[in-house]
Each structure stands twice: as structure tokens, then as C-alpha cells.
Write an enzyme that holds these catalytic residues in place. Structure first.
Site, PDB file in Angstrom:
ATOM      1  N   VAL A 284      46.406  43.307  55.309  1.00 11.85           N
ATOM      2  CA  VAL A 284      47.727  42.737  55.595  1.00 11.85           C
ATOM      3  C   VAL A 284      47.563  41.224  55.749  1.00 11.85           C
ATOM      4  O   VAL A 284      47.413  40.710  56.861  1.00 11.85           O
ATOM      5  CB  VAL A 284      48.341  43.381  56.860  1.00 11.85           C
ATOM      6  CG1 VAL A 284      49.752  42.873  57.103  1.00 11.85           C
ATOM      7  CG2 VAL A 284      48.343  44.900  56.729  1.00 11.85           C
ATOM      8  N   THR A 286      49.038  38.667  52.895  1.00  9.30           N
ATOM      9  CA  THR A 286      50.016  37.859  52.162  1.00  9.30           C
ATOM     10  C   THR A 286      51.373  37.832  52.862  1.00  9.30           C
ATOM     11  O   THR A 286      51.815  38.834  53.422  1.00  9.30           O
ATOM     12  CB  THR A 286      50.184  38.411  50.735  1.00  9.30           C
ATOM     13  OG1 THR A 286      48.915  38.457  50.103  1.00  9.30           O
ATOM     14  CG2 THR A 286      51.113  37.547  49.915  1.00  9.30           C
ATOM     15  N   SER A 292      48.885  32.633  47.698  1.00  9.14           N
ATOM     16  CA  SER A 292      47.451  32.355  47.783  1.00  9.14           C
ATOM     17  C   SER A 292      47.116  31.327  48.849  1.00  9.14           C
ATOM     18  O   SER A 292      45.940  31.103  49.150  1.00  9.14           O
ATOM     19  CB  SER A 292      46.934  31.856  46.428  1.00  9.14           C
ATOM     20  OG  SER A 292      47.148  32.822  45.419  1.00  9.14           O
ATOM     21  N   HIS A 509      48.811  50.842  18.675  1.00  4.11           N
ATOM     22  CA  HIS A 509      49.715  51.991  18.791  1.00  4.11           C
ATOM     23  C   HIS A 509      51.071  51.728  18.135  1.00  4.11           C
ATOM     24  O   HIS A 509      51.813  52.684  17.855  1.00  4.11           O
ATOM     25  CB  HIS A 509      49.961  52.336  20.264  1.00  4.11           C
ATOM     26  CG  HIS A 509      48.890  53.153  20.905  1.00  4.11           C
ATOM     27  ND1 HIS A 509      47.632  52.657  21.185  1.00  4.11           N
ATOM     28  CD2 HIS A 509      48.886  54.447  21.328  1.00  4.11           C
ATOM     29  CE1 HIS A 509      46.912  53.597  21.772  1.00  4.11           C
ATOM     30  NE2 HIS A 509      47.647  54.699  21.862  1.00  4.11           N
ATOM     31  N   GLY A 511      54.938  51.033  17.804  1.00  4.11           N
ATOM     32  CA  GLY A 511      56.069  51.407  18.640  1.00  4.11           C
ATOM     33  C   GLY A 511      55.736  52.498  19.634  1.00  4.11           C
ATOM     34  O   GLY A 511      56.298  52.535  20.740  1.00  4.11           O
ATOM     35  N   GLU A 534      44.029  39.671  44.216  1.00  4.07           N
ATOM     36  CA  GLU A 534      42.681  39.256  44.616  1.00  4.07           C
ATOM     37  C   GLU A 534      42.347  37.847  44.101  1.00  4.07           C
ATOM     38  O   GLU A 534      41.209  37.543  43.782  1.00  4.07           O
ATOM     39  CB  GLU A 534      41.623  40.264  44.128  1.00  4.07           C
ATOM     40  CG  GLU A 534      41.788  41.674  44.642  1.00  4.07           C
ATOM     41  CD  GLU A 534      41.667  41.801  46.149  1.00  4.07           C
ATOM     42  OE1 GLU A 534      41.122  40.874  46.786  1.00  4.07           O
ATOM     43  OE2 GLU A 534      42.129  42.814  46.699  1.00  4.07           O
ATOM     44  N   GLU A 538      44.544  31.312  37.990  1.00  4.15           N
ATOM     45  CA  GLU A 538      44.533  29.881  38.265  1.00  4.15           C
ATOM     46  C   GLU A 538      43.776  29.569  39.556  1.00  4.15           C
ATOM     47  O   GLU A 538      43.077  28.550  39.637  1.00  4.15           O
ATOM     48  CB  GLU A 538      45.971  29.358  38.347  1.00  4.15           C
ATOM     49  CG  GLU A 538      46.724  29.385  37.032  1.00  4.15           C
ATOM     50  CD  GLU A 538      47.247  30.763  36.645  1.00  4.15           C
ATOM     51  OE1 GLU A 538      47.742  30.926  35.522  1.00  4.15           O
ATOM     52  OE2 GLU A 538      47.157  31.695  37.489  1.00  4.15           O
TER      53      GLU A 538
END
Length: 550
Positions: A284, A286, A292, A509, A511, A534, A538
Site C-alpha cells: 500500500v 501509491t 512514482s 493472429h 482479426g 513496479e 521512464e
């Protein structure tokens, strides 16, 4: 058919290839120091103004590391007599591609190509491509014929050597591959479409296999294994479904936090319960406005007269929050102390929620965040309003050290996320490979079309390279070396490979890949999160670039 050339062995050039890559990396380091550093120190204003170049430097160093570690692994396999023709061809294709990217342009993102001249590396790029070993590599691995030969070998039944050159680790891979094929892969897509929590029965089976205590010391009921074992387990489970491979991430973070910084009583209370799967933790950290930027966290922890703590504030993107029993919770405990120094890490017990009442604890409420992929544990926003934490809930009994304690776990968490990405990349290849061989157009299977076989060849080669870089970072961590840069590199590259594989797999694959009934649609959604959580790509590049300049 394009046959793999067996003689002279390309492995004879691997050492020269690794050395040429190192020299290019050294040139990039010198160029970055000239651009970003004044009086021997990085200039923060230049780092910000020239962020693209800083991140390009990070990507350059990451690909150099991937080339070096993959070439070295090829040499080690050859020394052990385990390097088969297919292994050599896969390495040749991957090494040739990454050296070509280094010398001409690295895709940092879908529309961001970093060129050598942006760091003044055009002369170094020319030198590396003129190196005799690299020239031989490009002629043997950097051609359409080389990629076609790789696919022909796979179609003929040749197998990659996936040995870790360690009997115990190889047994672990075999065990979890079989388990995943039997218990996860056949059901994963239905679980995803239902958008329900991972079945309790599967969690119980994973607990019996020791998934939640892989790295927890044996004296606390764990398996006491290293990060390489953790990577193998994570990769194999994620190859079935990223949610299964991610279940252990929260246990890994909580276990690392408590084992490295907890008091003796905290270790005795929590580690055995985490290792057994009795206690499911959640991270817990963010907040809605922080992302970040952990230094800007605003959730408050206020001391209570009874010695406990009152938690107030909001958190978001909390994975598996409702079904968890323990929160590792980062909150601001020191009034008047700004930045990282005011944060403490709390071990906050909570009752496990249900579908009808996900957050039964007093002072705590939450709502689910609907997501495209990465389902099975669910994401939540949480509001704390007078939620109480016990007096012994401060990690290590030390206030104001939460950020530093958390930083010690980020290496392991990012290495594990790299392993998750490698597993997802393999699943994307598995699905694309099967479809390309089964699907026929214009009287031939898709795999016989060069643009399709090219994609498949690069999917294999890049996934192998990402695995080698991840294994290197895990080995550094096992040996007690600081490896925040290497962990960031592994996560940065593996996440890019997972997304590239998923995108290419869906393209193969056509469509059908866009249809929800096809598993490829899920893998695409699952792969996309890997560049975000995580530590976004950037952020990883920023950490790597700044770290290399210290």
C-alpha cells in the site's frame, strides 16, 4: 529450407562480441559524463533538460549489458557442452539485432528512436560495426536467412537448452512448468474473462508448492532459495497467466521488508505465516497524486495515546487489497519533515474481505478499479479514515525509515517483475507459434510467410536475451551485490520485449487476436501493464541513467 550453419562455430566470436559491446558502452559512459556532469557531479538542470539523451544513455547501457550477458551465457553453455545449433542461432539473431540497434537506433518507445549521434556516438557506432567479430555476427545472425533458419529449426523439432546449469533449479523449472500446464494455462483465459479473483483452491496449491516463501529463510518456514529460483518460478507461472506469477510479488516485497528490517518479534509473527500462504500481504504505497513520486506521499500516521497509530489518507492502485491480511503501508509519520525522511513503513493487519464486503475493517473503505488486463487479484482505491495500526506496527520499530527500507526491496521486486515479463513474452510466442503453424492462407501456413517468420524469430531471440539479463540481475542479488541498476535494466528490457511479443503475436493472429475469445487478446492487455507498474519505463531509464553517472 535454410539450414543452420554448424561450422565454423559462431561461439568462437562471442568473447570478441562481448568486448566490442563493452567498448561501445564505455564510449557511451564517457559521452554521458561529458554531457551531464560538471566538476565530477551530475548537473540536475542538465539531466532534466536533456532527459531524452539521459534515457537514451540508459537504454544504450541496457542493451550493452544484454549483449554481454547473453554472449557470456553462450560461452558457458559451450564450455558445458550444452550449446546446441538452435541455441547458437537464437543468440546470433538476438546479438546481431541488439548491436544493430546500438549502432543505428534504439526504440525507447513506439515513436521514440534514440540515435547514437544524440550522444555523439556516431564514430563509436561505426567502430563497433567494423569490429571483425561483429561483422561475422552480422553476416551470420543479422540477415533474413538467419531468422528463417531459426524458424526452420524450430519447425523441425529442435529444442532450446533451458538449463540453468544447476540441477535444483532445473528441477524447479520442470516442476512449475508441469504445474502451470495442468492447473493454470487451461483455465486462465476463462478466469480473465470472468474478471474474478484467482480461485482460493489455486492459491492453496501454490502455497503447498512453497510459492509464497521461496526466498524466506528456512528458520521462518520458507524455502530459503535465491532470486534465481524466484525468477524461474515467476516466469513459469506467468507463462500461464501473469496473475498467477504475480501472486508471489506481494509476498516477496513483504518478506524482503520484514526479513531485512523487521524486529525479531515481527519476523517471528509474520514470516512463517507469509511463507505458508496463511497470510496474503499487499503493498500500500501509491497515492492518487503521487504515482512514482513517493517523496510526495500525503497519507498521515498519527500516534495514539495507547501507543498505536491512526492512519488517514487515500491510496490507489492497490493490488489484491480486499483478499489480503497484511498491508505494508507507507505513510507520513513525522510532522514537519518533508520528503522521504518523514515516511515510515507500517505492518498493518486487516481482516480479509469478501465479495459482499471487501473492506470490513473499521476506518477503511475502498472501491474496485476496472482494468483491461492483469486481472485475478483486482485493483482498488482505498480510503483510510481513522484506521488503527497496532503499537508494534512500525517496521523495525524505527520511525522515518520507510523509504530507505522500501528501497532495499525494489531490487528484488523489479527482478521478479522482469521474470513476469519474460513469462508473458513466452506465452505470446507460444500462442503466435501455434497459430502461425495451424492457420493457412493462400494454400500455406502463416509461418511460411517471411514477415511472419521474421516476427517469430525475433520473439524467441529477444525473450532469450531478456531472460539472460534477468538471470544476471538475480545472480547479482543472490551474491549480495548492490544491483539496483541491473534490476532496472532487466525490468526495462523484459517489459519492452513482452509488449513487442504481444503486439507481434496479435498481428499474426489478425482479426482473431482482437476477439475476446482468443487468448492473445488477454496477453496483449496483460503485457501492457509491465511497462508501467513496479516503476514505469521512464522511471527505470531515469534510475539507470542517474545511477551510472554516480
Amino acid at each position: 529450407m535454410n539450414a543452420i550453419v554448424h561450422a565454423p562455430p559462431l561461439v568462437a566470436h562471442f568473447q570478441g562480441i562481448a568486448e566490442a559491446a563493452r567498448q561501445y558502452g564505455d564510449a557511451a559512459q564517457r559521452a554521458a559524463e561529458r554531457m551531464f556532469c560538471h566538476d565530477g557531479r551530475a548537473d540536475a538542470s542538465v539531466l532534466h533538460a536533456e532527459q531524452r539523451a539521459l534515457h537514451g544513455f540508459a537504454w544504450t547501457a541496457t542493451l550493452v549489458e544484454a549483449v554481454v550477458r547473453s554472449a557470456q551465457w553462450g560461452l558457458r553453455l559451450a564450455d558445458e557442452g550444452r550449446l546446441g545449433p538452435l541455441d547458437a542461432q537464437v543468440l546470433a539473431v538476438g546479438l546481431a539485432e541488439y548491436l544493430a540497434q546500438l549502432s543505428s537506433g534504439i526504440p525507447m518507445g513506439q515513436n521514440e528512436i534514440f540515435r547514437p549521434q544524440e550522444l555523439g556516438l556516431q564514430d563509436a557506432a561505426a567502430r563497433v560495426m567494423a569490429d571483425p567479430a561483429v561483422r561475422e555476427l552480422q553476416s551470420r545472425g543479422g540477415t533474413p536467412a538467419a531468422r528463417s533458419a531459426l524458424i526452420d529449426a524450430l519447425r523441425s523439432g529442435e529444442q532450446l537448452c533451458e538449463s540453468a546449469l544447476d540441477e535444483e533449479l532445473d528441477m524447479i523449472r520442470d516442476q512449475f512448468r508441469r504445474f502451470t500446464e495442468q492447473e493454470i494455462t487451461p483455465h486462465a483465459h476463462a478466469w480473465h474473462l470472468a474478471d474474478e479473483l484467482i480461485p482460493d483452491a489455486l492459491i492453496g496449491k501454490l502455497a503447498q508448492l512453497g510459492v509464497f516463501g521461496i526466498c524466506i529463510p528456512t528458520e521462518f518456514g520458507g524455502m530459503g532459495l535465491g532470486k534465481r529460483a524466484m525468477c524461474i518460478v515467476t516466469e513459469e507461472l506467468s507463462r500461464g497467466w501473469i496473475a498467477a506469477g504475480s501472486l508471489g510479488t506481494r509476498s516477496e516485497i513483504a518478506g524482503d521488508l520484514i526479513a531485512s528490517a523487521g524486529t525479531p518479534d515481527q519476523k517471528a509473527r509474520w514470516l512463517p505465516a507469509i511463507a505458508s500462504g496463511e497470510v496474503l500481504p499487499t503493498a500500500v504505497f501509491t497515492e492518487p497524486d503521487s504515482g512514482s513520486d513517493l517523496a510526495s506521499l500525503r497519507a498521515r500516521a498519527t500516534p495514539l495515546p495507547n501507543g498505536g497509530w491512526r492512519i488517514d489518507g487515500n491510496k490507489t492502485w492497490i493490488t489484491h487489497a480486499a483478499r489480503s491480511d497484511l498491508m505494508t503501508l507507507l505513510a507520513r509519520s513525522e510532522p514537519g519533515v518533508e520528503g522521504h525522511g518523514g515516511l515510515s513503513m507500517f505492518l498493518a493487519a486487516k481482516p480479509r474481505g469478501t465479495d459482499a464486503l471487501p473492506f470490513p475493517a473499521e476506518g477503511m473503505s475502498g472501491s474496485e478499479i476496472a482494468v483491461l488486463g492483469y486481472r485475478g487479484m483486482k485493483e482498488y482505491e482505498i480510503a483510510f479514515d481513522g484506521f488503527e495500526v497496532a503499537a508494534d506496527g512500525v517496521l523495525g520499530g524505527v520511525r522515518g525509515q520507510g523509504f530507505r527500507q522500501l528501497m532495499q526491496t525494489f531490487e528484488g521486486a523489479r527482478i521478479q517483475t522482469a521474470a513476469r515479463a519474460v513469462g508473458v513474452a513466452w506465452r505470446a510466442f507460444d500462442l503466435a507459434w501455434r497459430y502461425a503453424n495451424d492457420r493457412r492462407q493462400f494454400s500455406r501456413p502463416l509461418v511460411e510467410f517471411p514477415r511472419v517468420s521474421d516476427k517469430l524469430a525475433m520473439m524467441v531471440a529477444e525473450t532469450v536475451m531478456a531472460r539472460h539479463l534477468t538471470t544476471f540481475a538475480a545472480t547479482e542479488k543472490e551474491q549480495g551485490h548492490r544491483c539496483d541498476i541491473q534490476a532496472g535494466m532487466a525490468k526495462l528490457l523484459a517489459a519492452r520485449v513482452a509488449w513487442a511479443n504481444a503486439d507481434a503475436g496479435l498481428q499474426i493472429h489478425g482479426g482473431n487476436g482482437y476477439a475476446l475469445e482468443f487468448e492473445m487478446s488477454r496477453v496483449l492487455c496483460d503485457a501492457r501493464i509491465l511497462n508501467i507498474f513496479e516503476g514505469a519505463a521512464e522511471i527505470q531509464a531515469q534510475v539507470i541513467g542517474r545511477g551510472l553517472l554516480k
